[in-house]
Scaffold this motif. Structure first.
Motif, short mmCIF file in Angstrom:
data_model
loop_
_atom_site.label_atom_id
_atom_site.label_comp_id
_atom_site.label_asym_id
_atom_site.label_seq_id
_atom_site.Cartn_x
_atom_site.Cartn_y
_atom_site.Cartn_z
N LEU A 68 9.97 -2.44 -6.90
CA LEU A 68 10.32 -1.09 -6.62
C LEU A 68 8.91 -0.26 -5.99
CD1 LEU A 68 13.14 -0.27 -9.10
CD2 LEU A 68 13.44 -0.98 -6.93
N LYS A 69 8.02 -0.68 -6.88
CA LYS A 69 6.73 0.06 -6.72
C LYS A 69 6.25 -0.11 -5.29
CE LYS A 69 4.44 2.95 -8.61
NZ LYS A 69 4.34 4.43 -8.22
N LEU A 70 6.37 -1.69 -4.82
CA LEU A 70 6.01 -2.18 -3.73
C LEU A 70 6.85 -1.32 -2.55
CD1 LEU A 70 5.29 -5.84 -4.34
CD2 LEU A 70 3.74 -4.06 -4.06
N TYR A 71 8.06 -1.20 -2.79
CA TYR A 71 8.82 -0.35 -1.97
C TYR A 71 8.57 0.95 -1.72
CZ TYR A 71 11.81 -4.42 -1.09
OH TYR A 71 12.34 -5.80 -0.80
N GLU A 72 8.14 1.57 -2.91
CA GLU A 72 7.65 3.01 -2.81
C GLU A 72 6.46 3.05 -1.73
OE1 GLU A 72 5.81 5.95 -5.98
OE2 GLU A 72 7.60 4.78 -6.76
N LEU A 73 5.44 2.16 -2.27
CA LEU A 73 4.20 2.25 -1.42
C LEU A 73 4.38 1.95 0.15
CD1 LEU A 73 1.91 0.02 -3.66
CD2 LEU A 73 1.67 2.60 -3.03
N ALA A 74 5.33 1.29 0.41
CA ALA A 74 5.80 0.99 2.04
C ALA A 74 6.52 2.36 2.47
CB ALA A 74 6.60 -0.13 2.08
N ASP A 75 7.18 2.95 1.63
CA ASP A 75 7.75 4.18 2.11
C ASP A 75 6.79 5.22 2.29
OD1 ASP A 75 10.58 3.22 2.14
OD2 ASP A 75 11.09 3.91 0.10
N GLN A 76 5.71 5.32 1.56
CA GLN A 76 4.59 6.27 1.71
C GLN A 76 3.56 5.74 2.79
OE1 GLN A 76 3.07 6.14 -2.09
NE2 GLN A 76 4.74 7.28 -3.18
N GLY A 77 3.94 4.70 3.48
CA GLY A 77 2.97 4.52 4.62
C GLY A 77 2.29 3.25 4.57
N THR A 78 2.23 2.53 3.12
CA THR A 78 1.39 1.38 3.09
C THR A 78 2.01 0.24 3.94
OG1 THR A 78 0.46 2.12 1.27
CG2 THR A 78 0.34 0.00 1.62
N ARG A 79 1.30 -0.55 4.60
CA ARG A 79 1.72 -1.56 5.05
C ARG A 79 1.59 -2.92 4.12
NH1 ARG A 79 -1.52 -1.12 10.60
NH2 ARG A 79 -2.93 -1.33 8.82
N TRP A 80 2.59 -4.00 4.27
CA TRP A 80 2.27 -5.03 3.41
C TRP A 80 3.36 -6.13 3.68
CZ3 TRP A 80 6.61 -6.55 0.19
CH2 TRP A 80 7.39 -5.73 -0.16
#
Length: 80
Positions: A68-80
């Motif tokens: 969930l934290k990884l998806y949150e980071l993606a929602d904030q603009g982090t590419r992964w």
């Protein structure tokens, strides 16, 4: 281990997390992920321990929180 300030980086690499393994340090990883801001987050290898999961299913709430934290980071603009 506590991370007290926000870590700003262009790129962060994470490896050998071993989600699904009983000795995974998911709480530490969650603290780290909560303290970073980066453009790109590379999940290099052994993020999920498929060998361990093949032997015995182990997926506690803490491991789910990492996803969930990884998806949150993606929602904030982090590419992964």
């Amino acid at each position: 281990m506590t991370v007290s300030s926000l870590i700003n980086a262009r790129t962060i690499f994470i490896s050998d997390v071993h989600l699904g393994f009983k000795d995974c340090k998911a709480d530490y990883l969650y603290q780290f992920l909560s303290s970073i801001k980066c453009e790109t987050l590379y999940l290099v290898g052994d993020i999920v321990d498929l060998w361990s999961l093949k032997r015995k299913l182990f997926w506690p709430e803490e491991h789910y929180r990492i996803l969930l934290k990884l998806y949150e980071l993606a929602d904030q603009g982090t590419r992964w």
